[in-house]
Enzyme design. Sequence first.
Site, PDB file in Angstrom:
ATOM      1  N   CYS A  54       0.841  -1.193   0.000  1.00  0.00           N
ATOM      2  CA  CYS A  54       0.000   0.000   0.000  1.00  0.00           C
ATOM      3  C   CYS A  54       0.881   1.250   0.000  1.00  0.00           C
ATOM      4  O   CYS A  54       1.946   1.269   0.607  1.00  0.00           O
ATOM      5  CB  CYS A  54      -0.962   0.008   1.179  1.00  0.00           C
ATOM      6  SG  CYS A  54      -0.238   0.518   2.738  1.00  0.00           S
ATOM      7  N   HIS A  81       0.293   4.019   1.314  1.00  0.00           N
ATOM      8  CA  HIS A  81       0.195   4.827   2.533  1.00  0.00           C
ATOM      9  C   HIS A  81       1.156   4.372   3.621  1.00  0.00           C
ATOM     10  O   HIS A  81       1.672   5.193   4.368  1.00  0.00           O
ATOM     11  CB  HIS A  81      -1.242   4.796   3.065  1.00  0.00           C
ATOM     12  CG  HIS A  81      -2.252   5.230   2.052  1.00  0.00           C
ATOM     13  ND1 HIS A  81      -3.322   4.444   1.669  1.00  0.00           N
ATOM     14  CD2 HIS A  81      -2.324   6.360   1.321  1.00  0.00           C
ATOM     15  CE1 HIS A  81      -4.014   5.081   0.743  1.00  0.00           C
ATOM     16  NE2 HIS A  81      -3.433   6.240   0.511  1.00  0.00           N
ATOM     17  N   HIS A  82       1.364   3.050   3.725  1.00  0.00           N
ATOM     18  CA  HIS A  82       2.197   2.523   4.816  1.00  0.00           C
ATOM     19  C   HIS A  82       3.336   1.644   4.326  1.00  0.00           C
ATOM     20  O   HIS A  82       4.138   1.186   5.126  1.00  0.00           O
ATOM     21  CB  HIS A  82       1.328   1.719   5.792  1.00  0.00           C
ATOM     22  CG  HIS A  82       0.162   2.485   6.333  1.00  0.00           C
ATOM     23  ND1 HIS A  82      -1.097   2.412   5.778  1.00  0.00           N
ATOM     24  CD2 HIS A  82       0.078   3.360   7.362  1.00  0.00           C
ATOM     25  CE1 HIS A  82      -1.921   3.211   6.441  1.00  0.00           C
ATOM     26  NE2 HIS A  82      -1.236   3.800   7.407  1.00  0.00           N
ATOM     27  N   HIS A 128      -5.488  -6.123   3.148  1.00  0.00           N
ATOM     28  CA  HIS A 128      -4.494  -5.069   3.351  1.00  0.00           C
ATOM     29  C   HIS A 128      -3.883  -5.260   4.738  1.00  0.00           C
ATOM     30  O   HIS A 128      -4.554  -5.066   5.741  1.00  0.00           O
ATOM     31  CB  HIS A 128      -5.149  -3.692   3.246  1.00  0.00           C
ATOM     32  CG  HIS A 128      -5.652  -3.405   1.861  1.00  0.00           C
ATOM     33  ND1 HIS A 128      -5.167  -2.369   1.097  1.00  0.00           N
ATOM     34  CD2 HIS A 128      -6.573  -4.040   1.093  1.00  0.00           C
ATOM     35  CE1 HIS A 128      -5.774  -2.369  -0.080  1.00  0.00           C
ATOM     36  NE2 HIS A 128      -6.636  -3.375  -0.103  1.00  0.00           N
TER      37      HIS A 128
HETATM   38 ZN   LIG Z   1      -1.856   1.121   4.177  1.00  0.00          ZN
END
Ligand SMILES: [Zn+2]
Length: 204
Positions: free
Chosen positions: A93, A95-96, A162
């Site tokens: 992902c 974002h992370h 996720h």
């Molecule tokens: Zn994430």
Amino acid sequence: MDAIVKNFPVLDDTGRPTQKEAEEAVRVLLRWAGEDPAREGLKDTPSRVAKAYREIFGGYDLVAEDVLGRTFEEVSGYDDIVLEKDIPFYSHCEHHMVPIIGKAHVAYLPSGRVLGLSKIARVVDIYARRLQTQEAMTAQIAKAIDETLMPRGVAVMIEAEHLCMAMRGIKKQGATTLTTTFTGAFKNEPAEQVRFMTMLRGFK
Ligand SMILES: [Zn+2]
């Protein structure tokens, strides 16, 4: 659809740090996590991580259209759904930078030409091996096949877990996210969408 299909830059090596710089960055993150990068067991870790990154993010070095462009095959009048299902993938992902583990199901309605069967899996891999959102990845796979093969329609469904949701934050394990993109006949003709879903769910 275009709004979420980001135009990933494919970096040449001039835009990249050196292997040494990447290894140093890993040492910083190890210290940030509370580790001692000089500890015996971690001695080779930065170089391993740097090399692993080139592999698991190898999609930045590849262009889906190149893979698809050379693969047209003539078929004797076959014009019905071609469905490639349960294509496993590992992504991360954006974002992370934590894994997304899932399966892609990709179908198209040929318009005179079909793709070599391994090509769809390769296209899934090219987009999976980048930092992603599941929504963008779904749309990117559909767009690449739609624009290169120009079939009567493309259907892509991705189901994925996720790990950033399971390992951190709200810590919900086993939650699956489903995303779909339909183009052409799959978008405009509900009956074709139903056939896609039926083929997907019908023969496990
Ligand atoms: Zn994430």
